[in-house]
Enzyme design. Structure first.
Site, PDB file in Angstrom:
ATOM      1  CG  HIS A 123     -20.226  -0.124   6.760  1.00 53.53           C
ATOM      2  ND1 HIS A 123     -19.053  -0.647   6.266  1.00 53.53           N
ATOM      3  CD2 HIS A 123     -21.211  -1.014   6.445  1.00 53.53           C
ATOM      4  CE1 HIS A 123     -19.319  -1.817   5.688  1.00 53.53           C
ATOM      5  NE2 HIS A 123     -20.622  -2.058   5.789  1.00 53.53           N
ATOM      6  CG  ASP A 148       3.854  29.241  -5.879  1.00 57.65           C
ATOM      7  OD1 ASP A 148       3.440  28.759  -4.805  1.00 57.65           O
ATOM      8  OD2 ASP A 148       3.597  28.741  -6.989  1.00 57.65           O
ATOM      9  N   GLY A 208      10.447  21.851 -12.039  1.00 64.66           N
ATOM     10  CA  GLY A 208      10.255  22.783 -10.937  1.00 64.66           C
ATOM     11  C   GLY A 208       9.781  24.144 -11.406  1.00 64.66           C
ATOM     12  N   GLY A 241       8.290  14.671 -10.707  1.00 65.44           N
ATOM     13  CA  GLY A 241       7.636  15.250  -9.544  1.00 65.44           C
ATOM     14  C   GLY A 241       6.126  15.235  -9.729  1.00 65.44           C
ATOM     15  CB  VAL A 242       3.435  17.122  -7.992  1.00 66.52           C
ATOM     16  CG1 VAL A 242       1.925  17.246  -8.117  1.00 66.52           C
ATOM     17  CG2 VAL A 242       3.816  16.750  -6.567  1.00 66.52           C
ATOM     18  N   GLY A 288       1.927  45.129 -12.921  1.00 64.65           N
ATOM     19  CA  GLY A 288       2.197  45.979 -11.765  1.00 64.65           C
ATOM     20  C   GLY A 288       3.685  46.116 -11.505  1.00 64.65           C
TER      21      GLY A 288
END
Length: 482
Positions: free
Chosen positions: A456, A324, A283, A195-196, A126
């Site tokens: 529990h 993002d 990153g 990082g993650v 696009g």
């Protein structure tokens, strides 16, 4: 552009990942005629909705994390349960095939959802043309121009490449997608970035037998995580065999015929390490390649992110952006909510995202999850805090699971008793975190959690005990002296 009704829409979404496809679906639910464009191509050149998340990120990585964890348990834990399986044999080809099947099932589900909600889905690139127009060029080169009242940019992000030091070659030096596609377990694996993504990928291949070294330039481990939790995480990962080297700044990478040599600086010394494979996980950058932002008058910031206001409007009339590509915390669930909220706002509803209640998860073992402020952040923001924690070692269900590592930690305001943040490391905390998100969403006090009954034996009891510990009321774990 064709003047036919088929070429005109109320909404055009550029990008079919977590930011885009939910927005298109919500628009259709609210009566809008929606078109969603996705340019993703898999390794076999088949197009697919779902973006990085479903095809090369969140979903396939979790599939491999689960498979590698089961492999590790078979070799190290089953015997404790009285299950003798001998030495497990790895069939990586079958493991990778399962990973692909999981991804395809999820991405295929998006196509079915489009059909169910009457969203038009198109595969291709696009490009903004201005004046409410978007050109779509299919993968075989056919171009069509569409027009819409509203255009949403949801093109996501791509891995950052260290072009001058360690450019991707798709073989020895790979990005996060390439790291999910290894056909053999590397004997020596290097990862730049703790990082993650780095620790998750490191966990996968370390469990499967790779000697794994993670080089992190920062002096601290997982600085976005509460200090007590990151300290415990580093201890657990080191215990598992991950070699995490902090303050290690990579200065050069040299490819040989069969390996990669990495030069880095640490503690004032120049050091070298040689690997069979090198993963670069430093990153992600906004993906705006050939978007036509300049033509349409869409302003980007100095790092290439699309500039938006609080209602996701760009500098160009009728064009919006979410996920993002706009920067901030890069999380799929945040992108989903932003896309849905924007559509509801366009429909006239008073919808918004609570950016103070965004959960974060790292799918290692033990898992790490958190929401809200860490103790350090809360103090820096001027809060007088009170904290409480409870270990999973005091939890009966955790013991039955052979997963007693970790803890849950509450950070609360000492004056108002409001919960400011909850941070945890331990078994299935990715699921436990949802209760913490609800607590922040409804502005719960610590006492609200303390007075809420938990089943529990469940792992959620540790969540309850941590809340009780804030005021020294924990029953099943020792309270710290105040």
């Amino acid at each position: 552009m064709s003047d036919s009704p088929e070429a005109s829409f109320d909404l055009i979404v550029i990008g079919g990942g977590p930011a885009g496809y939910p927005a298109a679906i919500r628009a259709a639910q609210l009566g809008m005629k929606a078109l969603c464009i996705d340019s993703w191509l898999n390794r076999d050149n088949t197009p697919s909705f779902g973006g990085t998340c479903l095809n090369a990120g969140c979903i396939p990585s979790k599939a491999l994390l689960e498979s590698s964890e089961l492999f590790h348990k078979a070799g190290h834990e089953f015997a404790i349960h009285g299950i003798g399986v001998g030495t497990p044999v790895l069939d990586l080809k079958k493991m990778q095939e399962r990973k692909m099947a999981v991804s395809k099932a999820n991405s295929g589900g998006v196509k079915l959802l489009f059909q169910a909600n009457k969203v038009t889905g198109v595969f291709g690139h696009g490009e903004l043309l201005g004046n409410g127009q978007v050109k779509v060029t299919t993968h075989d080169g056919v171009a069509t121009t569409y027009k819409a009242k509203h255009i949403l940019i949801a093109t996501g992000s791509a891995p950052v490449e260290l072009k001058k030091i360690a450019p991707f070659d798709g073989d020895k030096i790979v990005d996060s997608w390439g790291a999910l596609d290894f056909s053999a377990v590397p004997e020596r694996l290097g990862i730049i970035g703790a990082g993650v993504i780095g620790v998750e990928l490191g966990s996968v291949w370390s469990r499967l037998g790779a000697k794994t070294v993670i080089l992190e330039a920062l002096p601290g481990f997982l600085p976005m995580v509460d200090a007590a939790i990151s300290k415990e995480a580093l201890r657990q990962f080191t215990k598992q065999g991950l070699d995490i080297r902090l303050g290690a700044k990579v200065s050069a990478v040299a490819k040989g015929k069969t390996d990669v040599t990495v030069t880095y600086e640490q503690d004032g010394e120049t050091k070298k390490e040689t690997f069979d494979k090198l993963i670069v996980a430093v990153g992600r950058r906004p993906f705006t390649d050939k978007l036509g932002a300049d033509v349409a008058g869409v302003a980007l910031d100095e790092r290439g992110f699309v500039k938006i206001d609080k209602n996701y409007k760009t500098s160009a009339a009728g064009i919006y952006a979410v996920g993002d590509v706009t920067g901030g915390v890069m999380l799929a669930h945040k992108a989903i909510e932003e896309g849905v909220v924007l559509i509801e706002q366009l429909h006239g509803e008073k919808s918004e995202v609570n950016y103070n209640a965004i959960p974060s998860v790292i799918y290692t073992n033990p898992e790490i999850a958190w929401v809200g402020l860490s103790e350090e952040q809360a103090k820096a923001a001027g809060h007088e805090v009170k904290v409480g924690s409870s270990p999973f070692a005091a939890n009966g269900r955790a013991r039955a699971l052979e997963s007693i590592a970790g803890q849950v930690k509450f950070v609360s305001d000492a004056k108002t008793d409001r919960v400011l943040g909850v941070h945890m490391i331990g078994p299935y905390v990715s699921e436990l975190c949802a209760e913490a998100v609800l607590a922040l969403e409804f502005a719960a006090t610590t006492q609200d959690i303390q007075m809420t009954m938990h089943g529990h034996p469940t792992l959620s009891e540790t969540f309850h005990e941590a809340a009780l510990a804030v005021d020294g009321h924990a029953i099943h774990s020792a309270n710290k002296k105040r």
